[in-house]
Design a protein around this motif. Structure first.
Motif, PDB file in Angstrom:
ATOM      1  N   ALA A 125       0.824  -1.211   0.000  1.00 42.96           N
ATOM      2  CA  ALA A 125       0.000   0.000   0.000  1.00 42.96           C
ATOM      3  C   ALA A 125       0.859   1.262   0.000  1.00 42.96           C
ATOM      4  CB  ALA A 125      -0.925  -0.008   1.211  1.00 42.96           C
ATOM      5  N   HIS A 126       2.003   1.227   0.671  1.00 39.14           N
ATOM      6  CA  HIS A 126       2.827   2.442   0.798  1.00 39.14           C
ATOM      7  C   HIS A 126       4.110   2.373  -0.039  1.00 39.14           C
ATOM      8  CE1 HIS A 126      -0.013   3.777   3.751  1.00 39.14           C
ATOM      9  NE2 HIS A 126       0.127   2.634   4.397  1.00 39.14           N
ATOM     10  N   ASP A 127       4.233   1.326  -0.848  1.00 33.77           N
ATOM     11  CA  ASP A 127       5.393   1.119  -1.720  1.00 33.77           C
ATOM     12  C   ASP A 127       6.725   1.231  -0.963  1.00 33.77           C
ATOM     13  OD1 ASP A 127       6.640   0.452  -4.081  1.00 33.77           O
ATOM     14  OD2 ASP A 127       6.784   2.539  -4.781  1.00 33.77           O
ATOM     15  N   LYS A 128       6.842   0.430   0.088  1.00 34.00           N
ATOM     16  CA  LYS A 128       8.089   0.355   0.873  1.00 34.00           C
ATOM     17  C   LYS A 128       8.520  -1.109   0.891  1.00 34.00           C
ATOM     18  CE  LYS A 128       7.379   4.595   2.474  1.00 34.00           C
ATOM     19  NZ  LYS A 128       8.275   5.740   2.397  1.00 34.00           N
ATOM     20  N   PRO A 129       9.815  -1.383   1.077  1.00 28.95           N
ATOM     21  CA  PRO A 129      10.246  -2.787   1.115  1.00 28.95           C
ATOM     22  C   PRO A 129       9.576  -3.547   2.254  1.00 28.95           C
ATOM     23  CG  PRO A 129      12.148  -1.328   0.993  1.00 28.95           C
ATOM     24  CD  PRO A 129      10.942  -0.456   1.239  1.00 28.95           C
ATOM     25  N   PHE A 130       9.403  -4.878   2.052  1.00 28.18           N
ATOM     26  CA  PHE A 130       8.945  -5.759   3.127  1.00 28.18           C
ATOM     27  C   PHE A 130      10.132  -6.620   3.558  1.00 28.18           C
ATOM     28  CE2 PHE A 130       7.644  -9.943   4.594  1.00 28.18           C
ATOM     29  CZ  PHE A 130       6.890  -9.573   5.694  1.00 28.18           C
ATOM     30  N   ILE A 131      10.332  -6.738   4.877  1.00 24.52           N
ATOM     31  CA  ILE A 131      11.445  -7.560   5.390  1.00 24.52           C
ATOM     32  C   ILE A 131      10.889  -8.648   6.298  1.00 24.52           C
ATOM     33  CG2 ILE A 131      13.655  -7.539   6.622  1.00 24.52           C
ATOM     34  CD1 ILE A 131      13.856  -4.535   6.018  1.00 24.52           C
ATOM     35  N   GLY A 132      11.151  -9.901   5.952  1.00 29.60           N
ATOM     36  CA  GLY A 132      10.737 -11.040   6.785  1.00 29.60           C
ATOM     37  C   GLY A 132      11.818 -11.317   7.818  1.00 29.60           C
ATOM     38  N   VAL A 133      11.403 -11.481   9.080  1.00 31.00           N
ATOM     39  CA  VAL A 133      12.363 -11.593  10.177  1.00 31.00           C
ATOM     40  C   VAL A 133      12.238 -12.937  10.886  1.00 31.00           C
ATOM     41  CG1 VAL A 133      12.997 -10.620  12.441  1.00 31.00           C
ATOM     42  CG2 VAL A 133      12.470  -9.091  10.527  1.00 31.00           C
ATOM     43  N   ASN A 134      13.389 -13.479  11.304  1.00 32.80           N
ATOM     44  CA  ASN A 134      13.435 -14.704  12.103  1.00 32.80           C
ATOM     45  C   ASN A 134      13.263 -14.347  13.582  1.00 32.80           C
ATOM     46  OD1 ASN A 134      14.925 -16.625  13.895  1.00 32.80           O
ATOM     47  ND2 ASN A 134      15.116 -17.757  11.985  1.00 32.80           N
ATOM     48  N   HIS A 135      12.279 -14.952  14.202  1.00 31.91           N
ATOM     49  CA  HIS A 135      11.913 -14.619  15.579  1.00 31.91           C
ATOM     50  C   HIS A 135      13.054 -14.838  16.582  1.00 31.91           C
ATOM     51  CE1 HIS A 135       8.914 -14.158  18.826  1.00 31.91           C
ATOM     52  NE2 HIS A 135       9.601 -15.093  19.451  1.00 31.91           N
ATOM     53  N   LEU A 136      13.828 -15.902  16.383  1.00 29.40           N
ATOM     54  CA  LEU A 136      14.906 -16.225  17.335  1.00 29.40           C
ATOM     55  C   LEU A 136      15.994 -15.180  17.276  1.00 29.40           C
ATOM     56  CD1 LEU A 136      15.278 -20.036  16.799  1.00 29.40           C
ATOM     57  CD2 LEU A 136      13.977 -18.777  18.494  1.00 29.40           C
ATOM     58  N   ASN A 137      16.358 -14.840  16.045  1.00 33.35           N
ATOM     59  CA  ASN A 137      17.371 -13.823  15.873  1.00 33.35           C
ATOM     60  C   ASN A 137      16.914 -12.502  16.502  1.00 33.35           C
ATOM     61  OD1 ASN A 137      19.944 -13.411  14.414  1.00 33.35           O
ATOM     62  ND2 ASN A 137      18.749 -11.647  13.755  1.00 33.35           N
ATOM     63  N   ALA A 138      15.626 -12.243  16.380  1.00 35.93           N
ATOM     64  CA  ALA A 138      15.076 -10.996  16.927  1.00 35.93           C
ATOM     65  C   ALA A 138      15.209 -10.958  18.451  1.00 35.93           C
ATOM     66  CB  ALA A 138      13.619 -10.850  16.512  1.00 35.93           C
ATOM     67  N   HIS A 139      15.018 -12.087  19.113  1.00 38.87           N
ATOM     68  CA  HIS A 139      15.173 -12.089  20.572  1.00 38.87           C
ATOM     69  C   HIS A 139      16.584 -11.615  20.956  1.00 38.87           C
ATOM     70  CE1 HIS A 139      11.593 -13.383  22.606  1.00 38.87           C
ATOM     71  NE2 HIS A 139      11.407 -14.396  21.790  1.00 38.87           N
ATOM     72  N   VAL A 140      17.586 -12.067  20.216  1.00 42.81           N
ATOM     73  CA  VAL A 140      18.966 -11.635  20.502  1.00 42.81           C
ATOM     74  C   VAL A 140      19.084 -10.127  20.263  1.00 42.81           C
ATOM     75  CG1 VAL A 140      21.386 -11.904  19.839  1.00 42.81           C
ATOM     76  CG2 VAL A 140      19.912 -13.919  19.973  1.00 42.81           C
TER      77      VAL A 140
END
Ligand code: KG4
Ligand code: ZN
Length: 350
Positions: A125-140
């Motif tokens: 809708a806003h023409d911005k990149p989408f980034i998929g994130v790994n949940h485990l890495n995010a905890h760190v």
């Protein structure tokens, strides 16, 4: 160099993300892998501009745990409100956002789909990149929020689904030094909590009760493993069950606080001992705690005591230990294990 090129979905413009991108990156992130629906906006991976979490605890108390179908439906009901509150709290508008991110796994598939699709829809809708994130890495990465922590360091990732000692060599490179061969630590907490009839969520309630009991009341076993940095909690769970059955026969009232304290002492000493040894082995003087169980009072105490011995100890603020979207935004910025395509699918396990 910590920088990656991402494309916007409609006009296919290039956007640089990461610490070496040379510009400010403002990332809007969504988390919905388990029982929290969360959205947050974070600047340059560290500065939290808004952080909204809708917890499903009230609903799941009724069932004594998370029922996946119920969780997915609750995410669907909460997601739009959580997203608009995250914008409101920050005072920002979609055009101020550099990229949209969402957790894509591991987690409950139905729940992940709600957050990921909302993230992709915002990106289109806003023409911005989408980034998929790994949940485990995010905890760190929760350890980067509001701090100046930089790799190298050793991370102890302790959550409802994982128990790992990780060597974080750089923002992009990580090596697993040890991990559980059966149950995750959070799972062990939740199961033992159920055995002594504590309400969901078990971990935090067991932690509270343990603080009132005697940690040396009962001796519980510690697993011996081939890799000394691996963990196993299934034997401990069985030993706890046997202890509880014996005490139930012997006592009119079950000494729950002493059981909780003895269990807590057993697991926190194991986690502490192994992580410290792993850090000493590679001469690392910085240790970061991550994941829901990093909120545990005894674990924090044991590790924070190391500060007097020349170690730097990091642990996220309580609200960033358990599931939240600020850590997802931070992870999207620091780039490890991210995917920058609208084709990315959700996944349940590593
Ligand atoms: O990281 P998290 O919020 O979700 C997962 O990604 O798994 O972790 C949830 C786990 C649950 O098992 C919960 O019981 C545990 O973290 N937990 C705790 C405490 N607070 C949350 N365990 C022990 N002590 C706590 N204070
Ligand atoms: Zn988590």
């Amino acid at each position: 160099m910590s920088v990656k090129e991402f494309k916007t979905p409609v006009s296919e413009k290039t956007v640089l993300i990461g610490p070496d991108s040379g510009t400010d990156n403002i990332i809007f992130a969504i988390e919905s892998s388990c029982d929290e629906t969360a959205a947050a906006i974070v600047k340059n991976g560290r500065e939290v501009l808004s952080n909204v979490v809708a917890s499903q605890i009230k609903t799941h108390i009724e069932f004594g745990g998370v029922v996946p179908e119920v969780a997915a439906r609750e995410h669907l009901e909460a997601i739009n409100l959580v997203i608009s509150q995250a914008f409101e709290q920050s005072g920002l508008k979609p055009e101020n956002i550099t990229a949209f991110a969402a957790t894509v796994g591991p987690g409950l598939v139905g729940s992940l789909l709600v957050g990921m699709n909302a993230g992709k829809a915002l990106a289109i809708a806003h023409d911005k990149p989408f980034i998929g994130v790994n949940h485990l890495n995010a905890h760190v990465c929760a350890n980067y929020l509001n701090t100046d922590l930089k790799p190298p360091f050793v991370a102890l990732l302790i959550s409802g689904g994982h128990t790992q000692i990780i060597e974080v060599k750089s923002f992009l490179e990580q090596k697993i030094i040890g991990e559980t061969i059966d149950d995750a630590i959070g799972e062990a907490y939740d199961k033992v909590a159920r055995l002594i009839d504590l309400p969901y969520p078990g971990g935090v309630n067991l932690d509270k009760l343990a603080q009132t009991g005697n940690p040396n009341a009962y001796k519980l076993p510690e697993a011996k493993l081939q890799n000394e940095f691996d963990f196993s909690f299934s034997g401990l769970k069985t030993a706890s069950l046997q202890l509880i059955q014996r005490l139930k026969k012997e006592n009119e009232e079950l000494p729950k606080a002493d059981i909780a304290a003895s269990f807590q002492e057993n697991v926190t000493s194991t986690l502490f001992k192994k992580t410290k040894k792993a850090a000493d082995n590679i001469n690392a003087k910085t240790i970061a705690l991550a994941g829901g169980v990093a909120a545990n009072s005894e674990i924090r105490k044991k590790f924070f005591n190391l500060k007097d011995k020349g170690y730097k100890i990091y642990a996220p603020e309580m609200k960033y230990c358990t599931d939240n979207a600020s850590m997802i935004a931070s992870s999207a910025y620091f780039l490890a294990n991210t995917t920058g395509s609208l084709d990315v699918e959700v996944f349940s396990r590593m």
